[in-house]
Structure formats: C-alpha cells, structure tokens
Design an enzyme around this catalytic site. Structure first.
Site, mmCIF file in Angstrom:
data_model
loop_
_atom_site.group_PDB
_atom_site.id
_atom_site.type_symbol
_atom_site.label_atom_id
_atom_site.label_comp_id
_atom_site.label_asym_id
_atom_site.label_seq_id
_atom_site.Cartn_x
_atom_site.Cartn_y
_atom_site.Cartn_z
ATOM 1 N N GLY A 193 0.836 -1.209 0.000
ATOM 2 C CA GLY A 193 0.000 0.000 0.000
ATOM 3 C C GLY A 193 0.866 1.253 0.000
ATOM 4 N N TYR A 198 -16.171 3.966 7.265
ATOM 5 C CA TYR A 198 -14.719 3.763 7.341
ATOM 6 C C TYR A 198 -14.208 4.069 8.755
ATOM 7 C CZ TYR A 198 -9.759 4.966 6.830
ATOM 8 O OH TYR A 198 -8.404 5.062 7.009
ATOM 9 N N TRP A 248 -4.494 12.169 6.624
ATOM 10 C CA TRP A 248 -4.236 12.785 5.307
ATOM 11 C C TRP A 248 -2.889 12.325 4.716
ATOM 12 C CZ3 TRP A 248 -6.090 18.550 4.816
ATOM 13 C CH2 TRP A 248 -7.355 18.691 5.376
HETATM 14 N N1 LIG Z 1 -4.653 7.193 3.155
HETATM 15 C C1 LIG Z 1 -4.940 8.046 4.130
HETATM 16 O O1 LIG Z 1 -5.118 9.253 3.898
HETATM 17 C C2 LIG Z 1 -5.022 7.576 5.552
HETATM 18 C C3 LIG Z 1 -5.403 8.498 6.555
HETATM 19 C C4 LIG Z 1 -5.458 8.064 7.880
HETATM 20 C C5 LIG Z 1 -5.151 6.752 8.194
HETATM 21 N N2 LIG Z 1 -4.815 5.873 7.194
HETATM 22 C C6 LIG Z 1 -4.512 4.492 7.582
HETATM 23 O O2 LIG Z 1 -3.153 4.239 7.242
HETATM 24 C C7 LIG Z 1 -2.988 2.857 6.911
HETATM 25 C C8 LIG Z 1 -2.291 2.741 5.576
HETATM 26 O O3 LIG Z 1 -3.083 3.406 4.597
HETATM 27 P P1 LIG Z 1 -2.618 3.541 3.086
HETATM 28 O O4 LIG Z 1 -2.947 4.921 2.652
HETATM 29 O O5 LIG Z 1 -1.241 3.009 2.920
HETATM 30 O O6 LIG Z 1 -3.684 2.546 2.415
HETATM 31 P P2 LIG Z 1 -3.620 1.771 1.023
HETATM 32 O O7 LIG Z 1 -2.671 2.421 0.087
HETATM 33 O O8 LIG Z 1 -5.037 1.573 0.633
HETATM 34 O O9 LIG Z 1 -2.971 0.375 1.449
HETATM 35 C C9 LIG Z 1 -3.673 -0.587 2.159
HETATM 36 C C10 LIG Z 1 -3.106 -1.924 1.780
HETATM 37 O O10 LIG Z 1 -3.865 -2.923 2.458
HETATM 38 C C11 LIG Z 1 -4.129 -3.956 1.531
HETATM 39 N N3 LIG Z 1 -5.289 -4.735 1.926
HETATM 40 C C12 LIG Z 1 -6.595 -4.440 1.791
HETATM 41 N N4 LIG Z 1 -7.349 -5.459 2.228
HETATM 42 C C13 LIG Z 1 -6.499 -6.419 2.665
HETATM 43 C C14 LIG Z 1 -6.652 -7.704 3.218
HETATM 44 N N5 LIG Z 1 -7.874 -8.242 3.413
HETATM 45 N N6 LIG Z 1 -5.551 -8.414 3.533
HETATM 46 C C15 LIG Z 1 -4.315 -7.917 3.328
HETATM 47 N N7 LIG Z 1 -4.088 -6.701 2.801
HETATM 48 C C16 LIG Z 1 -5.182 -5.964 2.474
HETATM 49 C C17 LIG Z 1 -4.356 -3.231 0.226
HETATM 50 O O11 LIG Z 1 -4.269 -4.125 -0.855
HETATM 51 P P3 LIG Z 1 -5.110 -3.813 -2.206
HETATM 52 O O12 LIG Z 1 -4.569 -2.521 -2.724
HETATM 53 O O13 LIG Z 1 -4.827 -5.007 -3.066
HETATM 54 O O14 LIG Z 1 -6.543 -3.694 -1.763
HETATM 55 C C18 LIG Z 1 -3.214 -2.226 0.279
HETATM 56 O O15 LIG Z 1 -2.016 -2.794 -0.182
HETATM 57 C C19 LIG Z 1 -4.387 2.248 6.979
HETATM 58 O O16 LIG Z 1 -4.576 1.673 8.230
HETATM 59 C C20 LIG Z 1 -5.310 3.437 6.849
HETATM 60 O O17 LIG Z 1 -6.560 3.194 7.446
HETATM 61 C C21 LIG Z 1 -4.722 6.249 5.888
#
Ligand SMILES: NC(=O)c1ccc[n+]([C@@H]2O[C@H](COP(=O)([O-])OP(=O)(O)OC[C@H]3O[C@@H](n4cnc5c(N)ncnc54)[C@H](OP(=O)(O)O)[C@@H]3O)[C@@H](O)[C@H]2O)c1
Length: 292
Positions: free
Chosen positions: A10, A125, A150
C-alpha cells in the site's frame, strides 16, 4: 530487527519497506493475494513462519466513500483483520503496531484532538477503524495504535497525485476549504515507525494509543495550492485558478469530519518523535514524482 508488515504494497507499506530496508532492517511484506488479513489462519501462519520481532498492520480497506456501500467488507478488513493481527501477535508473544485514523473523530473540536478525547466516527470507514482499534486493545496488551491523517507519498494513490493530474488537465479547480487536518508524509511516518519499533522492543513499551501527523494544520484548498505551486517548479501546468469551496458544494457519499488536527505531544514525550513540516515533505515527494 525483523518486521512483518501487513499491507506492505500500500501507500504507507511501500515507503516503509523502502526506508526500513535502507536503514538496515529486515522487512517481510505480507499483502493480498498471498496473505489476507481477514483469514485468521493465514495471518498466524505468516507470523509463525517469519518469526518477526514486531508486526505492523498497515493493511486496511481505505476507500472512504465506497465503504458506505460496502460496509461489510470495510468491517471485515478494518475490524476483523486488525483483530486477527492482534491474535497472531498474542499467540507468539510479540508486539503489534496497528495504524488507525483521524476519522475516528467527528470533527467538532476546535483545538487538536488528544488520544483521550472521545471518538465519534461519522462514517463507515471511521467506525470500522475504531472497532479495529478496540479489537486490538482487547486482545493484545503489548500494542501501539497510531492514528495518522491525510497520508501522502510517492507510492499509491493520494491527493497529491490527484491534484497534479487535475492541474495538468484543467484550467479551473474547486477545492474544499472548510475541512481542516494535517497532511502526513509516508516518509516521515516511516522514520517514526522505525524509531518507535526499536524503542518499544528495547523498553517493552510504553504501549497504548498515539497520534502522529506532520504539521501545521491546513485545509484541502491550501494543500492543493501548495502541491500546484511545488509542481510548477518542474513543469508548466494548465491550471489558472484554484477556488476555495465549502463541503456543502462538494457532496460525497461519506461525510468527512470538519476538523481532525491531532495533538502529537504524547508520541514526542514517550518516543521522542517530533512533528515535521508537511511542506518540506511535500517538496521531496513532488521532486521525486516529477523526476520519475
Ligand atoms: N490514506 C490516508 O489518507 C489515511 C489516513 C489516515 C489513516 N490511514 C490508515 O493508514 C494505513 C495505511 O493506509 P494507506 O494509505 O497506505 O492505504 P492503502 O494504500 O489503501 O494500502 C492498504 C493496503 O492494504 C491492503 N489490503 C486491503 N485489504 C487487505 C486484506 N484483506 N488483507 C491484506 N491486505 C489488504 C491493500 O491491498 P489492495 O490494494 O490489493 O486492496 C493495500 O495494499 C491504513 O490503516 C489506513 O486506514 C490512511
């Protein structure tokens, strides 16, 4: 130190791997389709097989709007998947760093949220992430829940890349200016996670919930302006006007909290993690994106 990271491909997971490996750590990335965190046995097998010192769960269902329609999958990944990571760590007696979100708050505060503030998610979410936090707390004592906000970086899809694309395609752009939060770079966050991992293993804690973001608070309109300004250092863009608009004028399936700046004093006190400037981090990310 050996780290297993779920969600390793991710946005955060990819940068974490790059930075942690460059820092001399052994990192094992576990992601779909090989490892599904919703499958308890798969998570446990991976943890037993790799025998890490610590696990980071960066895997999540992160599609905030789609989650309103696909709530079942959001809960299965963000609540049950988080629980499975905690169960696996509990069985082999190692700590877990679980990544959570500012969207556990309802956004009605007018000053930065502290960890002890009451949560009140306003969308699926946020609620699914909150239930994931609770599951981790219930199952595993040596845990860290780190709420971030963010997120942007070189990898994956994010606001920076979307604004760059729109600024190349359009002359005018409307961006919401009444949602306040703190952009957080995956690079700064990865360095923080490495430092925290080393310290919490060495000192056996302190465990619990922490906030981490870059600083200072801003809004999406100001963030978009900074992205465009920075990108202009490398290329000419079609965009002429960026206009601030209200959330009311930009309806989305999921409601977003209006204010989610988080107080990061606790992580500084316990782990000596200082907040860094998102503008400085943005410079690095834009440079890397424009030079690729
Ligand atoms: N993005 C933001 O702005 C933001 C803000 C606050 C907190 N967060 C938190 O930060 C963390 C990382 O976020 P990110 O932005 O890096 O998210 P991301 O780019 O969506 O990455 C999430 C990863 O988890 C994988 N995933 C989804 N379902 C899964 C499953 N059942 N088993 C194993 N892997 C799975 C996804 O694979 P696929 O791509 O194949 O689905 C992806 O590789 C998360 O906990 C998120 O809630 C993010």
């Amino acid at each position: 130190m050996k780290i297993v990271i779920f969600g390793g491909t991710g946005q955060l997971g990819s940068d974490f791997q790059r930075i942690a490996i460059a820092s001399g750590l052994e990192v094992i990335s576990c992601d779909l389709p090989e490892i599904d965190i919703t499958a308890e046995a798969q998570v446990l097998d991976a943890v037993k097989h790799h025998s890490p010192d610590i696990v980071i769960n960066a895997a999540a269902y992160t599609a905030v709007d789609k989650a309103e329609q696909e709530s079942e999958i959001a809960y299965t990944v963000n609540r049950d998947g988080a629980k499975n990571c905690a169960i696996a760590c509990q069985k082999v007696q190692i700590p877990l760093i679980h990544i959570s979100t500012d969207y556990v708050f309802n956004g009605e505060n007018t000053s930065p949220y502290i960890e002890a503030d009451e949560v009140f998610p306003i969308g699926v979410y946020g609620q699914s992430k909150w239930e994931g936090e609770q599951a981790v707390r219930k199952v595993l004592e040596p845990h860290l829940i780190i709420r971030i906000s963010w997120v942007f970086g070189f990898y994956g899809q994010n606001f920076v890349k979307t604004m760059q694309r729109l600024a190349r395609e359009r002359e005018d752009l409307n961006v919401v200016s009444d949602q306040v939060g703190c952009p957080t770079a995956t690079r700064a966050l990865s360095h923080a996670l490495i430092k925290i991992s080393r310290a919490c293993i060495k000192n056996a804690g302190p465990w619990g919930t922490y906030h981490y973001s870059c600083a200072p608070p801003t809004n999406w309109y100001e963030f978009a302006q900074a992205i465009i300004e920075e990108t202009r250092q490398y290329e000419s863009l079609k965009i002429n006007n960026v206009n601030p608009i209200t959330t009311e004028k930009y309806p989305t399936p999921a409601k977003r909290p209006a204010y989610t700046a988080m107080d990061c004093t606790k992580i500084k006190r316990d782990y000596a993690i200082k907040q860094v400037s998102w503008k400085e981090e943005l410079k690095q990310v834009v440079q890397e994106l424009c030079k690729q």
